[in-house]
Write an enzyme that holds these catalytic residues in place. Structure first.
Site, PDB file in Angstrom:
ATOM      1  N   LYS A   1       0.838  -1.193   0.000  1.00 45.51           N
ATOM      2  CA  LYS A   1       0.000   0.000   0.000  1.00 45.51           C
ATOM      3  C   LYS A   1       0.879   1.251   0.000  1.00 45.51           C
ATOM      4  O   LYS A   1       2.010   1.212   0.482  1.00 45.51           O
ATOM      5  CB  LYS A   1      -0.855   0.028   1.277  1.00 45.51           C
ATOM      6  CG  LYS A   1      -2.018  -0.939   1.280  1.00 45.51           C
ATOM      7  CD  LYS A   1      -2.856  -0.763   2.527  1.00 45.51           C
ATOM      8  CE  LYS A   1      -4.025  -1.726   2.547  1.00 45.51           C
ATOM      9  NZ  LYS A   1      -4.997  -1.487   1.469  1.00 45.51           N
TER      10      LYS A   1
ATOM     11  N   ARG B   1     -10.561 -11.335   1.721  1.00 44.73           N
ATOM     12  CA  ARG B   1     -11.387 -12.399   1.138  1.00 44.73           C
ATOM     13  C   ARG B   1     -10.672 -13.739   1.205  1.00 44.73           C
ATOM     14  O   ARG B   1     -11.326 -14.787   1.241  1.00 44.73           O
ATOM     15  CB  ARG B   1     -11.774 -12.019  -0.302  1.00 44.73           C
ATOM     16  CG  ARG B   1     -10.603 -11.810  -1.210  1.00 44.73           C
ATOM     17  CD  ARG B   1     -10.966 -11.034  -2.468  1.00 44.73           C
ATOM     18  NE  ARG B   1     -10.963  -9.583  -2.255  1.00 44.73           N
ATOM     19  CZ  ARG B   1     -11.250  -8.699  -3.194  1.00 44.73           C
ATOM     20  NH1 ARG B   1     -11.599  -9.083  -4.404  1.00 44.73           N
ATOM     21  NH2 ARG B   1     -11.222  -7.404  -2.923  1.00 44.73           N
TER      22      ARG B   1
HETATM   23  N1  BES Z   1      -8.320  -3.603   4.311  1.00 45.12           N
HETATM   24  C1  BES Z   1      -8.397  -3.219   2.955  1.00 45.12           C
HETATM   25  C2  BES Z   1      -9.655  -2.432   2.644  1.00 45.12           C
HETATM   26  C3  BES Z   1      -9.689  -1.003   3.105  1.00 45.12           C
HETATM   27  C4  BES Z   1      -8.912  -0.046   2.501  1.00 45.12           C
HETATM   28  C5  BES Z   1     -10.552  -0.634   4.117  1.00 45.12           C
HETATM   29  C6  BES Z   1      -8.981   1.275   2.914  1.00 45.12           C
HETATM   30  C7  BES Z   1     -10.627   0.685   4.509  1.00 45.12           C
HETATM   31  C8  BES Z   1      -9.836   1.633   3.910  1.00 45.12           C
HETATM   32  C9  BES Z   1      -8.393  -4.431   2.050  1.00 45.12           C
HETATM   33  O1  BES Z   1      -7.635  -5.498   2.485  1.00 45.12           O
HETATM   34  C10 BES Z   1      -7.832  -3.999   0.755  1.00 45.12           C
HETATM   35  O2  BES Z   1      -6.687  -3.652   0.725  1.00 45.12           O
HETATM   36  N2  BES Z   1      -8.629  -4.023  -0.298  1.00 45.12           N
HETATM   37  C11 BES Z   1      -8.196  -3.603  -1.573  1.00 45.12           C
HETATM   38  C12 BES Z   1      -8.717  -4.574  -2.594  1.00 45.12           C
HETATM   39  C13 BES Z   1      -8.139  -4.390  -3.972  1.00 45.12           C
HETATM   40  C14 BES Z   1      -6.679  -4.759  -3.969  1.00 45.12           C
HETATM   41  C15 BES Z   1      -8.899  -5.258  -4.930  1.00 45.12           C
HETATM   42  C16 BES Z   1      -8.744  -2.207  -1.813  1.00 45.12           C
HETATM   43  O3  BES Z   1      -9.868  -1.917  -1.368  1.00 45.12           O
HETATM   44  O4  BES Z   1      -8.032  -1.396  -2.396  1.00 45.12           O
HETATM   45 MN    MN Z   2      -5.608  -5.333   1.851  1.00 43.44          MN
END
Ligand code: BES
Ligand code: MN
Ligand code: ZN
Length: 498
Positions: free
Chosen positions: A280, A354
Site C-alpha cells: 500500500k 477475502r
Molecule cells: N483492508 C483493505 C480495505 C480497506 C482499505 C478498508 C482502505 C478501509 C480503507 C483491504 O484489504 C484492501 O486492501 N482491499 C483492496 C482490494 C483491492 C486490492 C482489490 C482495496 O480496497 O483497495
Molecule cells: Mn488489503
C-alpha cells in the site's frame, strides 16, 4: 470506572440530584417533565424562553445552578428542535449534547427525563436504549498509551428517569440492553484502537480466551499447524509474509437448545494490512491497524450476548493474521488451494481479507449453521460507494438481508443493500486457477462480496463490508464499535422470534 446506568420513577420537581436533565422544543413548548419543573420553579423556564435567554434549538444546552423551588443542584435544559421533526438522529444529537454539557460540570449523578419525548418511529424502549449507547459513546476515551491520563470524569451515574410508572419495566429492560451493547462497543473499540505491535493475532486469541473465561463461553484457538492439517491454504498464504503466527479463533455461546442451529459470525482479523507484496502507499497506512475491526465486532457482540443471555446458539470464527511483505510472502500470480478445495490465483496480495474469510466460510459449514454473517473491513471501494454512514450489506437470502437491515435501522447502525448478481462473477475469472482474488476497479466492493459468495453457497449467508463504518479518520480518529449494535439487535430479535 465505567459509567453506570439505572432507571427510576420519580417526580422531577421534587428530586434531589446533582443534575436534572429535561427537554424543551424550539417552539418554546416544554416536555412534560420540563413543564412540571417549570411550575415548581415558578415559571423559570418559560421566563428564560420569553427573554430569548435559552433556545430549544436541537442540541442547545443550558446549565442552571440551584434553581429556586427545585431540589436539584443543577437544572440542565436540552433543546430538541422542532417537535414534529424529532427523529432518531435528532434525539441522539440532543442526548449527546446533554452529556457534553454535563461533562463540564461537577455533577456525579444525573437524572435524564428524556425518554418521554416522542421520537418519530421509535418507542420509549428505543429512546432509553439509545440514551445509554450515546452517553457511553460520548464519554469513551482511549488512553492506554498516554503517560498522562486525563483526570477521571466527575459524571459516574446516569439515571433514566420517568415521571410515571407505566413504562418502567420496559425502560429497565432497554437500559440493560443498551448497557450490554455499549460495553460490547467499548470492547471492540479498545481492540481496534490498540496499535498493531500490541494487537497481534496472539493478542486477539488472548482476549478471546479471557472473554470466554469471564463469561463461560467455549473457546478454541487453531495454530498454524492445525490450519496446515485442515488445508486452509488461502489463510496461510496471507500469513506467510509475517513473523507473527496466525491464529484461528472459535468461540461458542450456547444459550439455546441442543437442536437449535447456531448463527455463525465470521470476523476479518487482519491485525495490520500493509498490502503485502502489493504494498500500500504510505499515506494513512497507520489506519490499517483497524483492519481487524470485523474480528473486534464479533468479540464485542459476544460480550453483549453473553451479558444478556438470549436463547440462541452462537459461533464466532476469527481468522487472524498480519498481511506483510517479506522474503516468504505470497507474490502476485501465486496460486493456492483453499479449504474448499478450490484454487485461487492471488493477483493482488492486498486483496487478503477475502482470502482469510473464504477459508473461515468453508470452516463454518461444520456447524450446520442457521445463518452465517461475515463482518469485514473489506474494500476501499465500499467507502467510495457508501461513505462513512452505511455498512454495505450483501446476502444470498432475502429474509436474512431484510432482518439485518431492520436491525441496523433500529440500532441506528444502518446498512444498505448491495447487489450480488451473477453478472459480476465474470470479473473474477482466472486463466490459471478456479478463481482470481480481484475483479478489477469497477464495483470493487461487489466483486469482493461475489468472491466470498462462492464459498457460502451451502447456507444462508450475509456479508457486511464495514470498511467505511468501523473507524473514523481525522482529528477524531478511532474505532466506532460498529456494527456491534446491528449484530446484537439482530441476534436479540432472532432469539425473541424462536
Ligand atoms: N483492508 C483493505 C480495505 C480497506 C482499505 C478498508 C482502505 C478501509 C480503507 C483491504 O484489504 C484492501 O486492501 N482491499 C483492496 C482490494 C483491492 C486490492 C482489490 C482495496 O480496497 O483497495
Ligand atoms: Mn488489503
Ligand atoms: Zn485488509
Amino acid at each position: 470506572m465505567a459509567l453506570e446506568f439505572s432507571t427510576k420513577v420519580a417526580e422531577p420537581d421534587k428530586l434531589a440530584t446533582d443534575a436534572l436533565v429535561v427537554g424543551i422544543y424550539e417552539s418554546g413548548k416544554l416536555s412534560e417533565s420540563a413543564a412540571a419543573v417549570d411550575r415548581a420553579a415558578k415559571g423559570l423556564i418559560t421566563e428564560l424562553i420569553k427573554r430569548k435567554d435559552v433556545s430549544g434549538k436541537l442540541g442547545a444546552t443550558r446549565v442552571l445552578v440551584k434553581p429556586a423551588g427545585l431540589a436539584c443542584e443543577r437544572l440542565v435544559l436540552v433543546g430538541f428542535g422542532k417537535e414534529q421533526e424529532l427523529g432518531a438522529k435528532g434525539y441522539r444529537e440532543a442526548v449527546h449534547a446533554a452529556v457534553s454539557a454535563l461533562k463540564d460540570t461537577g455533577a456525579k449523578r444525573a437524572h435524564f427525563y428524556l425518554a418521554e419525548l416522542p421520537v418519530r418511529g421509535c418507542d420509549v424502549r428505543w429512546s432509553a436504549r439509545q440514551a445509554v449507547i450515546v452517553a457511553s459513546d460520548a464519554l469513551y476515551r482511549f488512553e492506554e498509551f498516554k503517560s498522562q491520563k486525563s483526570p477521571p470524569a466527575a459524571l459516574q451515574h446516569i439515571v433514566l428517569a420517568l415521571a410515571d410508572r407505566s413504562f418502567a419495566d420496559a425502560v429497565a429492560e432497554a437500559v440493560a440492553e443498551g448497557r450490554a451493547i455499549a460495553a460490547g462497543m467499548a470492547f471492540a473499540k479498545n481492540l481496534g484502537n490498540r496499535p498493531s505491535n500490541l494487537c497481534t493475532p496472539s493478542h486477539l486469541a488472548e482476549q478471546a480466551r479471557q472473554l470466554a473465561k469471564e463469561y463461560k463461553l467455549g473457546v478454541e484457538v487453531l495454530e498454524r499447524k492445525d490450519m496446515e492439517k485442515l488445508g486452509m491454504g488461502a489463510l496461510l498464504a496471507v500469513a506467510k509474509g509475517s513473523h507473527e503466527p496466525p491464529k484461528f479463533l472459535v468461540l461458542q455461546y450456547n444459550g439455546g437448545g441442543k437442536k437449535n442451529k447456531p448463527v455463525v459470525l465470521v470476523g476479518k482479523g487482519v491485525t495490520f494490512d500493509t498490502g503485502g507484496i502489493s504494498l500500500k502507499p504510505a499515506a494513512e497506512m497507520d489506519e490499517m491497524k483497524f483492519d481487524m475491526c470485523g474480528a473486534a465486532s464479533v468479540l464485542g457482540t459476544f460480550r453483549a450476548i453473553a451479558e444478556l443471555k438470549p436463547k440462541l446458539n452462537l459461533v464466532g470464527l476469527i481468522p487472524a493474521t498480519e498481511n506483510m511483505p517479506g522474503g516468504g510472502a505470497t507474490k502476485p500470480g501465486d496460486i493456492v488451494k483453499s479449504l474448499s478445495g478450490r484454487t485461487i490465483e492471488i493477483l493482488n496480495t492486498d486483496a487478503e481479507g477475502r482470502l482469510i474469510l473464504c477459508d473461515a466460510l468453508t470452516y463454518a459449514e461444520r456447524f450446520n449453521p442457521a445463518a452465517v454473517i461475515d463482518i469485514a473491513t473489506l474494500t476501499g471501494a465500499c467507502v467510495i460507494a457508501l461513505g462513512h454512514v452505511a455498512t454495505g450489506v450483501y446476502a444470498n437470502d432475502e429474509t436474512l438481508a431484510e432482518q439485518l437491515l431492520e436491525a441496523g435501522r433500529e440500532a441506528w447502525d444502518r446498512g444498505w443493500r448491495m447487489p450480488l448478481w451473477e453478472d459480476y462473477q465474470e470479473q473474477l475469472k482466472s486463466p490459471f486457477a478456479d478463481v482470481a482474488n480481484i475483479g478489477g476497479r469497477p464495483a470493487g466492493s461487489v466483486t469482493a462480496a461475489c468472491f466470498l459468495a462462492r464459498f457460502a453457497e451451502k447456507y444462508s449467508w450475509a456479508h457486511l463490508d464495514i470498511a467505511g463504518t468501523a473507524w473514523k479518520s481525522g482529528k477524531d480518529k478511532g474505532a466506532t464499535g460498529r456494527p456491534v449494535p446491528l449484530l446484537t439487535t439482530y441476534l436479540l430479535h432472532r432469539a425473541r422470534q424462536s
